[in-house]
Design a protein around this motif. Structure first.
Motif, PDB file in Angstrom:
ATOM      1  N   PRO A   1      67.095-101.024 -35.990  1.00  0.00           N
ATOM      2  CA  PRO A   1      65.781-101.046 -36.634  1.00  0.00           C
ATOM      3  C   PRO A   1      64.862-100.025 -35.962  1.00  0.00           C
ATOM      4  O   PRO A   1      64.641-100.103 -34.755  1.00  0.00           O
ATOM      5  N   ARG A   2      64.372 -99.058 -36.717  1.00  0.00           N
ATOM      6  CA  ARG A   2      63.563 -97.994 -36.101  1.00  0.00           C
ATOM      7  C   ARG A   2      62.083 -98.355 -36.091  1.00  0.00           C
ATOM      8  O   ARG A   2      61.287 -97.741 -35.415  1.00  0.00           O
ATOM      9  N   TYR A   3      61.714 -99.344 -36.903  1.00  0.00           N
ATOM     10  CA  TYR A   3      60.301 -99.731 -36.975  1.00  0.00           C
ATOM     11  C   TYR A   3      60.173-101.184 -36.518  1.00  0.00           C
ATOM     12  O   TYR A   3      60.933-102.042 -36.957  1.00  0.00           O
TER      13      TYR A   3
ATOM     14  N   HIS B   1      62.000-109.176 -43.140  1.00  0.00           N
ATOM     15  CA  HIS B   1      62.439-108.484 -41.919  1.00  0.00           C
ATOM     16  C   HIS B   1      62.049-109.234 -40.646  1.00  0.00           C
ATOM     17  O   HIS B   1      61.936-108.630 -39.571  1.00  0.00           O
TER      18      HIS B   1
ATOM     19  N   GLY C   1      62.783-103.237 -38.902  1.00  0.00           N
ATOM     20  CA  GLY C   1      63.586-102.755 -40.024  1.00  0.00           C
ATOM     21  C   GLY C   1      63.841-101.266 -39.943  1.00  0.00           C
ATOM     22  O   GLY C   1      63.286-100.571 -39.084  1.00  0.00           O
ATOM     23  N   VAL C   2      64.675-100.763 -40.848  1.00  0.00           N
ATOM     24  CA  VAL C   2      64.959 -99.327 -40.865  1.00  0.00           C
ATOM     25  C   VAL C   2      63.855 -98.559 -41.596  1.00  0.00           C
ATOM     26  O   VAL C   2      63.785 -97.338 -41.529  1.00  0.00           O
ATOM     27  N   ALA C   3      62.971 -99.278 -42.306  1.00  0.00           N
ATOM     28  CA  ALA C   3      61.796 -98.667 -42.955  1.00  0.00           C
ATOM     29  C   ALA C   3      60.551 -99.360 -42.382  1.00  0.00           C
ATOM     30  O   ALA C   3      60.662-100.443 -41.783  1.00  0.00           O
ATOM     31  N   PRO C   4      59.347 -98.776 -42.548  1.00  0.00           N
ATOM     32  CA  PRO C   4      58.146 -99.385 -41.954  1.00  0.00           C
ATOM     33  C   PRO C   4      57.952-100.853 -42.359  1.00  0.00           C
ATOM     34  O   PRO C   4      58.195-101.216 -43.512  1.00  0.00           O
ATOM     35  N   VAL C   5      57.510-101.677 -41.398  1.00  0.00           N
ATOM     36  CA  VAL C   5      57.437-103.126 -41.623  1.00  0.00           C
ATOM     37  C   VAL C   5      56.038-103.696 -41.385  1.00  0.00           C
ATOM     38  O   VAL C   5      55.813-104.896 -41.610  1.00  0.00           O
TER      39      VAL C   5
ATOM     40  N   GLU D   1      54.299-105.441 -44.332  1.00  0.00           N
ATOM     41  CA  GLU D   1      54.927-106.745 -44.638  1.00  0.00           C
ATOM     42  C   GLU D   1      54.343-107.830 -43.724  1.00  0.00           C
ATOM     43  O   GLU D   1      53.979-108.916 -44.175  1.00  0.00           O
TER      44      GLU D   1
END
Ligand SMILES: Cc1cc2nc3c(=O)[nH]c(=O)nc-3n(C[C@H](O)[C@H](O)[C@H](O)COP(=O)(O)OP(=O)(O)OC[C@H]3O[C@@H](n4cnc5c(N)ncnc54)[C@H](O)[C@@H]3O)c2cc1C
Length: 457
Positions: free
Chosen positions: A219-221, A248, A287-291, A294
């Motif tokens: 998870p990058r974010y 997430h 997550g792999v996209a911005p979180v 959320e």
């Protein structure tokens, strides 16, 4: 006995080399006392095999000499199962350090049982991957020890415990037979699932030597909210709904007011809010996209939240989680607590904590109790510091008695060890325990593997 031990020692030195057979209190000291300093015992010797073949020979040598074996990884167990009770051989996995390269296409990695969690995390990170289990003892706890206790940790709500993150396992039985389940195909129903039998067996069925781990996309974010709450009930209300509101969600942890004060003092952290609250909840998403959006949308307009602070990015999130991760260390600074790792159904957490406080006050006046844990699973780490002279049994009767009344478990993730062995039958019942004993007797008929752990001597 001395003669047997001398002969055994020579045989072990031939197998693993003289530098890896430690004898005498001076060289074995760090292997014979547990992390909490509550349990210790003498070891006949500490042996450090460096391969599966050496583990086989060590086990054969010990069992033919009639000596029991205590497998030991990082010795961070909180249940007393990793140290000798008196005269056993400690088999340390510290040299089983094979650290295979992550296989990106298969999302898996094969490692030796003695590799520490932090090394697995670094190796996976270098390949843009991650391992699904994390816990505060990551610098010392080994993957083998974590499998042997079916460790849970901080991310169970997202990825499950060790069992769900292990694809396959290699282990050695007391008589030296090697069971190889490392092939680990995604589907394989050929016979009993011996991997899931050994995961959580706490060194009582054999020695885990190698593991094939399941990896996930890194998870990058990351984002994390620390919430100040007016009651445990408010934390439970949030914990019941957030897993569905937050796809997430990575961790959902709680700390009570006393614990927050303590960690600020011991770890020299500044208070997170100007006001104090009875309960604090940590809500982490990754997550792999911005979180971040959320997280903030899920927390907006929630009446339960009295105060909040949000962190983004790994460094800031880790800094916020230090209030939670520092709990075990901060409590240790107060003395040797009676530690319990219990779980109750989520909707019973508030009543459990309130009743526990009342019963301790009336039955063990002066006892100090600090609780924190993994709220998503109703998993509460209860730490009791009783006044001097109070027997362990009195504290156990109050805490574990209430757990059983509440429909909970006496061990959520740390294992039974020796600490809770005499409570197992009260929780599981006689038939259940006799089925477990039959498995133990079938795989380790001489009872050489970690005697006293899970089943009382
Ligand atoms: C600060 C701190 C935080 C912690 N947080 C968590 C947490 O969040 N979640 C959690 O679940 N635990 C937690 N723990 C407990 C501990 O880290 C775990 O139980 C961990 O899984 C133990 O790993 P280890 O290598 O230290 O095993 P050890 O302590 O050496 O051994 C634990 C048990 O496994 C057996 N064993 C060890 N290696 C093997 C092997 N290769 N084959 C067979 N049996 C073996 C031992 O005989 C013993 O019964 C924490 C501990 C500390 C000190």
């Amino acid at each position: 006995l001395a003669e047997i031990e001398t002969r055994l020692r020579r045989r072990l030195e031939v197998v693993v080399g003289p530098a890896n057979v430690l004898v005498g209190a001076e060289s074995t000291g760090s292997y014979t006392t547990d992390w909490t300093s509550r349990w210790s015992g003498e070891a006949a010797a500490v042996v450090r095999p460096g391969s599966t073949a050496e583990v086989v020979e060590v086990l054969r040598a010990c069992t033919s000499a009639g000596l029991a074996v205590v497998p030991q990884g990082g010795n961070t167990s909180l249940a007393g199962g990793s140290v000798p009770r008196g005269g056993e051989i400690v088999l340390s996995t510290s040299r089983l350090r094979e650290n295979g390269a992550p296989d990106g296409r298969g999302l898996a990695m094969t490692v030796g049982a003695g590799v520490v969690l932090a090394a697995v995390q670094e190796r996976a990170h270098a390949a843009g991957l991650a391992f699904g289990v994390d816990l505060a003892a990551r610098g010392t706890a080994t993957i083998g020890g974590m499998a042997a206790t079916n460790a849970g940790g901080l991310h169970v709500v997202a990825h499950g415990s060790m069992l769900q993150n292990i694809r396959g396992i290699e282990f050695v039985l007391a008589d030296g037979r090697v069971i190889d389940r490392l092939a680990a195909l995604p589907k394989d129903t050929a016979g009993y699932d011996l991997t899931s039998l050994v995961v959580g067996s706490e060194g009582t069925l054999g020695v885990i030597t190698r593991l094939r781990l399941r990896l996930i996309a890194e998870p990058r974010y990351r984002a994390c909210a620390l919430l100040g709450l007016r009651s445990v009930g408010d934390a439970v209300t949030l914990a019941a709904s957030l897993p569905t509101d937050l796809p997430h969600l990575r961790s959902l942890e709680f700390v009570l007011g006393d614990g927050m004060e303590l960690v600020c003092q011991e770890a020299r952290l500044s208070r997170p809010f100007p006001e104090r609250y009875p309960c604090y909840l940590f809500v982490e998403v990754a997550g792999v996209a911005p979180v971040l959006d959320e997280l903030t949308s899920a927390l907006i307009d929630r009446d339960e939240i009295a105060a909040d602070v949000v962190a983004t990015g790994s460094d800031e999130v880790d800094a916020l989680l230090r209030y939670r991760e520092g709990q075990t260390e901060a409590i240790r600074a107060l003395g040797v607590p009676r530690k319990f790792d219990v779980a109750v159904p989520l909707d019973g957490v508030e009543a459990f904590l309130a009743t526990l406080g009342e019963r301790l006050q009336s039955e063990i006046p002066g006892a100090r109790c600090l609780s924190f844990g993994h709220l998503a699973e109703g998993n509460i780490h209860v730490n009791v510091l009783p006044p001097d002279g109070i027997e362990d049994e009195r504290v156990e009767d109050v805490v574990l008695g209430l757990v059983l009344e509440s429909g909970g478990t006496i061990s959520a993730e740390h294992g039974i060890g020796i600490a809770k062995a005499h409570w197992l039958e009260r929780m599981r019942g006689a038939d259940d325990v006799s089925a477990m004993r039959s498995i133990k007797a079938a795989l380790d008929p001489g009872s050489f593997m970690n005697p006293g752990v899970i089943f009382p001597l």
